[in-house]
Write an enzyme that holds these catalytic residues in place. Sequence first.
Site, short mmCIF file in Angstrom:
data_model
loop_
_atom_site.label_atom_id
_atom_site.label_comp_id
_atom_site.label_asym_id
_atom_site.label_seq_id
_atom_site.Cartn_x
_atom_site.Cartn_y
_atom_site.Cartn_z
CD GLU A 116 51.56 -43.46 -36.08
OE1 GLU A 116 52.06 -43.03 -37.14
OE2 GLU A 116 52.16 -43.50 -35.00
N PRO A 117 47.32 -43.04 -39.44
CG PRO A 117 46.83 -40.76 -39.71
CD PRO A 117 47.47 -41.74 -38.76
CB ALA A 119 51.34 -47.11 -39.16
CB SER A 121 48.03 -54.28 -42.18
OG SER A 121 46.63 -54.47 -42.28
CB THR A 147 38.09 -48.60 -29.73
OG1 THR A 147 38.35 -49.18 -31.01
CG2 THR A 147 36.71 -49.00 -29.27
NE ARG A 257 6.53 -63.51 -42.66
CZ ARG A 257 5.72 -62.63 -43.21
NH1 ARG A 257 4.80 -62.03 -42.48
NH2 ARG A 257 5.84 -62.33 -44.49
CD GLU A 353 42.04 -56.38 -30.45
OE1 GLU A 353 42.86 -57.31 -30.27
OE2 GLU A 353 41.36 -55.89 -29.55
CB THR A 355 42.53 -57.25 -41.98
OG1 THR A 355 43.82 -57.72 -42.42
CG2 THR A 355 42.52 -55.72 -41.99
#
Length: 368
Positions: A116-117, A119, A121, A147, A257, A353, A355
Site C-alpha cells: 500500500e502507499p 505499507a 516493507s 504487477t 567487435r 518481493e 527489498t
Amino acid sequence: MLRDAIRSLAEAKIAPYAAAVDEESRFPQEALDALVANDLHAVHVPEEYGGTGADALATVIVIEEVARVCASSSLIPAVNKLGSLPVILSGSEDLKKRYMTPLAKGDAMFSYALSEPDAGSDAAGMKTKAVRDGDHYVLNGVKRWITNAGVSEYYTVMAVTDPEKRSKGISAFVVEKSDEGVSFGAPEKKLGIKGSPTREVYLDNVRIPADRMIGAEGTGFATAMKTLDHTRITIAAQALGIAQGALDYAKGYVKERKQFGKPIADFQGIQFMLADMAMKIEAARQLTYAAAAKSQRGDKDLTFQGAAAKCFASDVAMEVTVDAVQLLGGYGYTRDYPVERMMRDAKITQIYEGTNQVQRIVMARNLP
C-alpha cells in the site's frame, strides 16, 4: 528438454517483440498468447485443476528462460504463481477449483495485492479494511505497486479484519476485476519492466461473498509471508534469466567487435570480466535451484534459502548487466542494443518481493 523447449519458444515468439514492448510500455500480448498456447503461463497449477503440475524447479526454469529474452514477459508465469499461491496454500477446495481452473486454461491471470502507499516493507501496517456484513465482506482501501493490475482477472487482496491484532488481524481474499467498486490507477512510469503494467488498485465498498476469504480470518498475513518464501525464488529466477541474457549478448558482441586489429574478446581484461560474470551467474543459479528444491519439499530452512537466492541473484543481475553495458561501450548505452534494457529491468529485482535490505533481515532472523 524443458529448457530447450522454452528457449526455442522464447527466442521465436517472445524475443522479437521485447524491444517494442519496452519502447511502447505495452503489455506483451504476444508473449501471453505464446505461453498460453504452450501451457507455460501458469505451470505451477496442480493437475487436478487442469494445470501441468510443474514442480518449483521447472517453474524456475520457465521464468528464467523467458526472462533471458524479456523480463516483462517473465512476470506472466511469475505473478500468476505469486497471485494464486495463497489460494493453493490456504484456500478451500471450492476456492481452488473456482480460481485455479480458469488460470490453468489461460482464461485469466492472477495478481497479488499486499503493498500500500504507506505499507511497503512494513506490510503489516496496511490500512485496507474488510468489514463483515452478513454473508459478505466489504473492502475499502488502496493497494499500490500491483504487477499486471488491470490485465489480471483475479487478485489476492490482504485486508485488515481486526485492527487490534496488527499482523494477526489481517485476512486474505480473492477479489475479481469485475467486482463492483474495483478500479485501477494510471500505469506507473517506470525505469524498467515497462511491458508489465504496475498500477494502484482501488477498492471502494467492494462487496464480496464471505466464502472468498482465503483460509480462516486473521491468517492472511501468515499466508502472505509463506507465499513469499516460495515466490522469492521466482524473482531469483527472473534475475538469473536477465543476467544470462546480458552475458550471452555481451559474449557474442566481444567476438565480433574489433579494436587494435583483433576481436576485443582476445584481450585479457575483457576475458576476466566475462569470467567473473559467468562465475557469479553460476553461483546464483546453484543457489536458486537449490532453493527451488527446498520450496518443493517444504524444507524448514526455506525462508532463509528463498531470501538468500532472491538477494544474491538480483545483486548478481545488477552487476552483470552493468558489466554487459560496459563491454558494449557506447553501443551498450543505446537502445539499439538490448543490454541497456536488461540493466534497467534488473534493478527492480533488488526491490520487489521485499527489498534486498529486507531479505538480509529475513536471513539474519532465520540463520541456519
